[in-house]
Motif scaffolding. Sequence first.
Motif, PDB file in Angstrom:
ATOM      1  N   UNK A  19      30.055  73.396-112.346  1.00 54.52           N
ATOM      2  CA  UNK A  19      29.282  72.505-113.220  1.00 54.52           C
ATOM      3  C   UNK A  19      29.991  71.173-113.424  1.00 54.52           C
ATOM      4  N   UNK A  20      31.328  71.227-113.541  1.00 54.50           N
ATOM      5  CA  UNK A  20      32.078  70.011-113.855  1.00 54.50           C
ATOM      6  C   UNK A  20      32.796  69.422-112.645  1.00 54.50           C
ATOM      7  N   UNK A  21      33.312  70.313-111.775  1.00 54.34           N
ATOM      8  CA  UNK A  21      34.154  69.836-110.675  1.00 54.34           C
ATOM      9  C   UNK A  21      33.320  69.367-109.491  1.00 54.34           C
ATOM     10  N   UNK A  22      33.591  68.147-109.036  1.00 53.22           N
ATOM     11  CA  UNK A  22      32.925  67.614-107.854  1.00 53.22           C
ATOM     12  C   UNK A  22      33.799  67.733-106.607  1.00 53.22           C
ATOM     13  N   UNK A  23      35.010  68.266-106.801  1.00 50.30           N
ATOM     14  CA  UNK A  23      35.973  68.312-105.698  1.00 50.30           C
ATOM     15  C   UNK A  23      35.457  69.165-104.544  1.00 50.30           C
ATOM     16  N   UNK A  24      35.072  70.415-104.831  1.00 47.64           N
ATOM     17  CA  UNK A  24      34.630  71.310-103.768  1.00 47.64           C
ATOM     18  C   UNK A  24      33.214  70.989-103.299  1.00 47.64           C
ATOM     19  N   UNK A  25      32.359  70.546-104.220  1.00 47.02           N
ATOM     20  CA  UNK A  25      30.990  70.223-103.805  1.00 47.02           C
ATOM     21  C   UNK A  25      30.986  69.070-102.811  1.00 47.02           C
ATOM     22  N   UNK A  26      31.944  68.155-102.956  1.00 49.24           N
ATOM     23  CA  UNK A  26      32.032  67.022-102.031  1.00 49.24           C
ATOM     24  C   UNK A  26      32.469  67.464-100.639  1.00 49.24           C
ATOM     25  N   UNK A  27      33.137  68.611-100.563  1.00 47.45           N
ATOM     26  CA  UNK A  27      33.629  69.100 -99.271  1.00 47.45           C
ATOM     27  C   UNK A  27      32.568  69.867 -98.487  1.00 47.45           C
ATOM     28  N   UNK A  28      31.487  70.284 -99.194  1.00 48.33           N
ATOM     29  CA  UNK A  28      30.397  71.048 -98.566  1.00 48.33           C
ATOM     30  C   UNK A  28      30.896  72.317 -97.883  1.00 48.33           C
ATOM     31  N   UNK A  29      31.810  73.009 -98.540  1.00 53.80           N
ATOM     32  CA  UNK A  29      32.316  74.260 -97.995  1.00 53.80           C
ATOM     33  C   UNK A  29      31.395  75.415 -98.378  1.00 53.80           C
ATOM     34  N   UNK A  30      31.236  76.416 -97.499  1.00 58.18           N
ATOM     35  CA  UNK A  30      30.504  77.612 -97.916  1.00 58.18           C
ATOM     36  C   UNK A  30      31.243  78.322 -99.045  1.00 58.18           C
ATOM     37  N   UNK A  31      30.505  79.065 -99.864  1.00 59.15           N
ATOM     38  CA  UNK A  31      31.093  79.710-101.050  1.00 59.15           C
ATOM     39  C   UNK A  31      32.269  80.602-100.706  1.00 59.15           C
ATOM     40  N   UNK A  32      32.120  81.411 -99.627  1.00 61.78           N
ATOM     41  CA  UNK A  32      33.184  82.356 -99.297  1.00 61.78           C
ATOM     42  C   UNK A  32      34.475  81.632 -98.925  1.00 61.78           C
TER      43      UNK A  32
END
Length: 481
Positions: A19-32
């Motif tokens: 909800x708060x962190x944009x770090x991983x969302x910017x990387x477009x990594x799969x959840x696993x």
Amino acid sequence: MIEKLREYFDEMVVYKDLKKSNFFSALSLPSFLRDWLLKKFENEDGKFDIEEVSSFIHEYLPKKDEWISIKNRIIVENERVKFLTKISVDINIKNQEITFALPDFGLTNRETIIESDVWYQCKDELVKGKETWGVVELGYRLPDEELKIPGRIKLVSFTDFCPYSVDLDYYKETRAQFNIKEWIDIILGAIDYNADGYADEHEKLTMLTRLLPFVEKRLNLIELAPKGTGKSYLFGRVSKFGWLSSGGVMSRAKMFYDISKRTPGLVCGNDFIALDEVQTISFTDVDEMRAALKGYMESGVFTVGNYEGTADSGIILLGNISKGNMDEYKSMFSELPSAFHESALIDRFHGFIKGWDIPRMHDDLKISGWALNSEYFCTIMHLLREDASYRAIVDQLIVVPDHADTRDTEAVKRITTSYLKLLFPQVRSAEDVDIREFQMYCLRPAAKMRQIIKKQLGILDIEFKGKDVPVFSVRKTSNED
């Protein structure tokens, strides 16, 4: 509940802050993959050093457009290069040569080699499935002009992506420490959703229905939903064992078997094939594909030329639907490609997911807190596919009325089994089952999912008009007497 979750699942719990962190969302990594990194770098308070993670990603998670640079380092600079990717292997029958491919980078078996000493070191990990995630170390075997041996990229070492063993029995036993409402919320967290963001249990359960093909072999479903409900994310980013195909052209060769290349298709080695944006998919030969799908969805067997294959992958159709057509009593399947306008093919889909009952994605639905590691959970779901004991329990519990349609019975039993695995993995026998919960969370939803398919069949074909799913009842067990 969070304290209990961390107590019982310990290292398999990570802190997710989508909800708060944009770090991983910017990387477009799969959840696993994201949760694997979190597990690797988070401290016991759920905090991690962004620079440390960034450095690891830069070194071990190259982008596809960096492949030329990697090849230069390996072939020209004669370096050994390590990075995290998925790898598939092949053993040549004629000459016993062992080769590998890196599908994400377009590296094929014709360009590679695994020498015997390396193979014996890592074969146990590499033969687990069609594709395996792990850290590969690559080097170069120089060409020999005298012996007419071409240059090849060689595998130097391999480290399995999953650094821990998954104890399925422990997972099953631990489920008993939580009630059904807690467990539903835990599963939502495992797939990155915040349970508190849903209006009611019905919305939660409709979302979890998408996971049924993850735990049951050859479960075929159709979901029509408005845009923005997360279909692509769930089927494409949560598990490393499935395949999401978005639009474009699909051929029998790609789906089942390529005669010219002599290679099995997508249904081989994947837990499910999700055809996303199905309205935009076209088939190279509609009749050919329809015939192949009908045969495969019925029995798990497909024949292409002289090749006969078997597979366990479920077929999932995912499509967007106009608001005015979100009605099971209307002709919803008219929005599907013409290949799916035949009742004999639609009858082979076990159930329908009412995607309009799932809320459109918003910030309050994103997980922000401790939850099961997605990488661990998707592995658990994959392992549950092999457990036939749940189907035996369902067969024992469900009373099938006389003259019930065989496809209806199989569809309802298969969906019921999927729900049992997902929501009540702790049951080991029919006596362990709470009959009221079994009816509420497994059998009734399964019958409703099949009933929608039946209604749509009646609209497509007069032969099915007015025919409903049989009324299945539940046999009492000794602990209910």
